[in-house]
Design a protein around this motif. Structure first.
Motif, short mmCIF file in Angstrom:
data_model
loop_
_atom_site.label_atom_id
_atom_site.label_comp_id
_atom_site.label_asym_id
_atom_site.label_seq_id
_atom_site.Cartn_x
_atom_site.Cartn_y
_atom_site.Cartn_z
N ASN A 85 1.06 -5.08 9.30
CA ASN A 85 0.09 -4.03 9.62
C ASN A 85 -1.21 -4.65 10.13
O ASN A 85 -1.74 -5.57 9.53
N LEU A 86 -1.73 -4.10 11.22
CA LEU A 86 -3.04 -4.49 11.72
C LEU A 86 -4.06 -3.38 11.54
O LEU A 86 -5.22 -3.63 11.22
N PHE A 87 -3.60 -2.14 11.73
CA PHE A 87 -4.53 -1.00 11.71
C PHE A 87 -3.72 0.26 11.43
O PHE A 87 -2.63 0.44 11.99
N ILE A 88 -4.22 1.12 10.54
CA ILE A 88 -3.58 2.41 10.32
C ILE A 88 -4.65 3.50 10.33
O ILE A 88 -5.83 3.23 10.07
N ALA A 89 -4.24 4.72 10.66
CA ALA A 89 -5.18 5.82 10.73
C ALA A 89 -4.51 7.12 10.29
O ALA A 89 -3.29 7.29 10.48
N GLU A 90 -5.30 8.00 9.69
CA GLU A 90 -4.86 9.33 9.35
C GLU A 90 -5.64 10.34 10.19
O GLU A 90 -6.86 10.21 10.36
N CYS A 91 -4.93 11.33 10.73
CA CYS A 91 -5.56 12.38 11.54
C CYS A 91 -5.46 13.70 10.77
O CYS A 91 -4.34 14.13 10.43
N LYS A 92 -6.61 14.33 10.51
CA LYS A 92 -6.60 15.55 9.72
C LYS A 92 -7.62 16.56 10.26
O LYS A 92 -8.68 16.17 10.77
N PHE A 93 -7.30 17.85 10.09
CA PHE A 93 -8.29 18.90 10.34
C PHE A 93 -9.26 18.94 9.16
O PHE A 93 -8.87 18.70 8.01
N THR A 150 1.95 7.16 7.44
CA THR A 150 0.64 7.11 8.09
C THR A 150 0.78 7.66 9.50
O THR A 150 1.79 7.45 10.17
N ASP A 151 -0.26 8.36 9.97
CA ASP A 151 -0.19 9.02 11.27
C ASP A 151 -0.12 8.03 12.43
O ASP A 151 0.65 8.20 13.37
N ILE A 152 -1.00 7.02 12.41
CA ILE A 152 -1.04 6.02 13.48
C ILE A 152 -0.97 4.65 12.84
O ILE A 152 -1.69 4.35 11.90
N HIS A 153 -0.11 3.82 13.38
CA HIS A 153 0.19 2.54 12.76
C HIS A 153 0.27 1.48 13.86
O HIS A 153 1.11 1.57 14.74
N THR A 164 -6.35 -4.41 6.07
CA THR A 164 -7.79 -4.67 6.07
C THR A 164 -8.59 -3.71 6.92
O THR A 164 -9.81 -3.62 6.77
N HIS A 165 -7.96 -2.98 7.86
CA HIS A 165 -8.69 -2.11 8.78
C HIS A 165 -7.96 -0.77 8.89
O HIS A 165 -6.74 -0.74 9.09
#
Length: 427
Positions: free
Chosen positions: A332-340, A322-325, A363-364
Motif C-alpha cells: 500500500n502507498l495511499f488509500i482514500a475513503e470517499c463519503k457524503f 477502501t474506496d481508492i487504493h 503511512t498516507h
C-alpha cells in the motif's frame, strides 16, 4: 581592491576546489518564461490530449461526456503557480570581472579585472507546474525575469555585492526587485493557465463526441455486416501506460524491507484530487448529482490518468474495503475513503473506518468528502472541529502548505498522515 589575475592564481582557481570561484559580472544566466510561446504550448497540450481521447475504448466511452471532459481537462491542464517566502543562503565569495564597469579606474579594459564579491543565493520556493516557468505567457513584456537555476521546488538566483561599496538595505532592494519581477510573471503565467484549462475542457468535449461517433459508426457497420464482436477486449482498447514515475522510499522494519510513499508524491496525488474536485464543483448538475460510488470512480479515473493502472477501487485492506487504493509491488502507498457529508457523527465514522482499514505499514491516506448542504462554510467548520476532537488526532502538519493534512495515531500507535478534502456539490 581591484586586481588582474596572474597565470598562477588562475591555475589555482581552476585546479583546487574552493568557495572562491571566478564568475562573470552578470548573475541570472537563464531567462524564465522564454522557451516556448503560450499559443504553441497550448496547441501541443491539446494535441496530446486529443491523441489519447482518440484511443478511448467503447467501454470507457460509457462514462458521460461531462465526466470524461473533466478528467482529461484536469490531466492535461495545470494547477496555479504559487511562490512562497524566499530563503537566503550564504553563497560564499566569488571573483567578479569589473573591467566593464565605467565607474572604476581601470587602465587596461581589454583583459579581465577581478574583485572579490560576496554572494547571496536566494531560493524562492514554488509549487505548481515547473514547465510553465518556461512558457511565455499571453501577456508579457520585453523584459523577462532571470534565474540561475530552477529545480522542482525552487527558483534560485544569486545576488553578488561588494561589502565595501554597499549596505544591507541596497542588497535587500536588489533581492526584492528580482522577486517582484518573478512574481509579476507568475501572475501572468497563472492567467495563461486559467485560459489553458478552460480551452482544454472545451476541446475535450468536442474530441470525446467525435470519438463516440466514430466508435458507434464502426459498431453499426460491424453489426450490419454480421461481425461477431463478443470479445473480451473492448473496441479501441489500449493498455494503460503509467504516466508518472513514483520515487519510492524503501525502509527496513524487523529485517523486512517495504515501500513507503514519499511526501512529494503524496502532495502530487493531493493536487490531482484538488484540481479534479474543483472541476467537479464547476461541472454540470447532472455530474454533481452522481451517487457516491460513481463520484469515487471519477476520482479513481483522474488519479489513474496520472498513475495509470496503480489505483484501484473497493479493495480489501486489513479490516474492510477502501474506496481508492494506490499500490506498488503489492504494498500500500495511499488509500482514500470517499463519503457524503452526513454530519459530524457520520464524519467521525468515516475517520474510524479509514483508520480501521489501515495496516501498521500504511503511512498516507485521505478522506474525500462531498457536501450537498447549502452552507458549505459551516460544513468546513464542523469538519475541522470533528478532526481535532477525534481521540486519535495528533497534530496538524503545517509543512503541507495548501493541503489540510493531519497526523493521526492508529490503534497500534503507528502514526499516519491523513489529508482531508471537502468539495461543495450543492446543486
Amino acid at each position: 581592491m581591484v586586481r588582474h589575475p596572474s597565470p598562477v592564481r588562475s591555475a589555482f582557481n581552476h585546479g583546487v576546489s574552493r568557495n572562491l570561484t571566478i564568475q562573470s559580472s552578470v548573475t541570472g544566466n537563464m531567462h524564465l518564461f522564454s522557451d516556448i510561446k503560450f499559443h504553441d504550448y497550448k496547441r501541443q497540450r491539446v494535441e496530446e490530449m486529443e491523441d489519447e481521447i482518440d484511443e478511448l475504448s467503447s467501454d470507457e466511452l460509457e462514462n458521460s461526456t461531462d465526466a470524461l471532459a473533466l478528467i482529461f481537462a484536469e490531466k492535461y491542464g495545470h494547477s496555479q503557480l504559487r511562490v512562497h517566502d524566499p530563503i537566503k543562503e550564504d553563497g560564499g565569495e566569488v571573483e567578479k570581472d569589473v573591467s566593464d564597469d565605467p565607474r572604476r579606474m581601470i587602465i587596461d579594459r581589454s583583459t579581465p579585472t577581478y574583485k572579490t564579491a560576496q554572494r547571496i543565493s536566494v531560493k524562492l520556493p514554488y509549487e505548481g507546474p515547473k514547465q510553465m516557468l518556461k512558457v511565455l505567457p499571453k501577456s508579457h513584456t520585453m523584459s523577462l525575469p532571470e534565474a540561475d537555476r530552477v529545480t522542482n521546488s525552487y527558483i534560485i538566483f544569486n545576488v553578488d555585492f561588494f561589502s565595501d561599496e554597499t549596505d544591507a538595505d541596497e542588497v535587500q532592494d536588489k533581492i526584492d526587485k528580482r522577486i517582484s519581477e518573478i512574481k509579476s510573471y507568475v501572475s501572468k503565467a497563472n492567467g495563461s493557465i486559467r485560459s489553458l484549462n478552460d480551452h482544454l475542457e472545451t476541446k475535450a468535449r468536442a474530441a470525446i463526441d467525435r470519438r463516440r461517433e466514430q466508435v458507434e459508426a464502426a459498431a453499426d457497420i460491424m453489426d450490419e455486416l454480421g461481425v461477431d464482436r463478443d470479445t473480451e477486449t473492448p473496441t479501441g482498447y489500449i493498455k494503460p501506460e503509467k504516466k508518472r514515475d513514483i520515487d519510492i522510499t524503501t525502509t527496513t522494519d524487523d529485517g523486512m524491507s517495504h515501500d513507503v510513499l514519499p511526501d512529494t508524491t503524496f502532495r502530487n496525488i493531493l493536487e490531482i484530487v484538488d484540481e479534479f474536485g474543483v472541476s467537479l464543483e464547476r461541472s454540470a448538475p447532472t455530474v454533481r448529482s452522481l451517487d457516491e460510488e460513481s463520484l469515487r470512480d471519477l476520482f479513481l479515473n483522474a488519479i489513474n490518468t496520472h498513475y495509470g493502472g496503480l489505483a484501484t477501487g473497493e479493495t480489501f485492506n486489513h479490516n474492510g474495503k477502501t474506496d481508492i487504493h494506490l499500490r506498488h509491488n503489492n504494498e500500500n502507498l495511499f488509500i482514500a475513503e470517499c463519503k457524503f457529508w452526513k454530519g459530524p457523527q457520520g464524519y467521525r465514522d468515516t475517520i474510524d473506518q479509514l483508520l480501521s482499514n489501515l495496516t501498521v505499514r500504511d503511512t498516507h491516506a485521505a478522506a474525500i468528502i462531498f457536501s450537498r448542504r447549502q452552507n458549505f462554510a459551516a460544513v468546513q467548520d464542523k469538519i475541522q472541529q470533528t478532526i481535532t476532537d477525534h481521540d486519535n488526532y495528533g497534530t496538524t502538519l503545517t509543512t503541507f502548505t495548501d493541503h489540510d493534512v493531519y497526523r493521526f495515531e492508529q490503534t497500534s500507535g503507528t502514526p499516519v498522515k491523513i489529508a482531508v478534502k471537502a468539495f461543495d456539490l450543492f446543486t
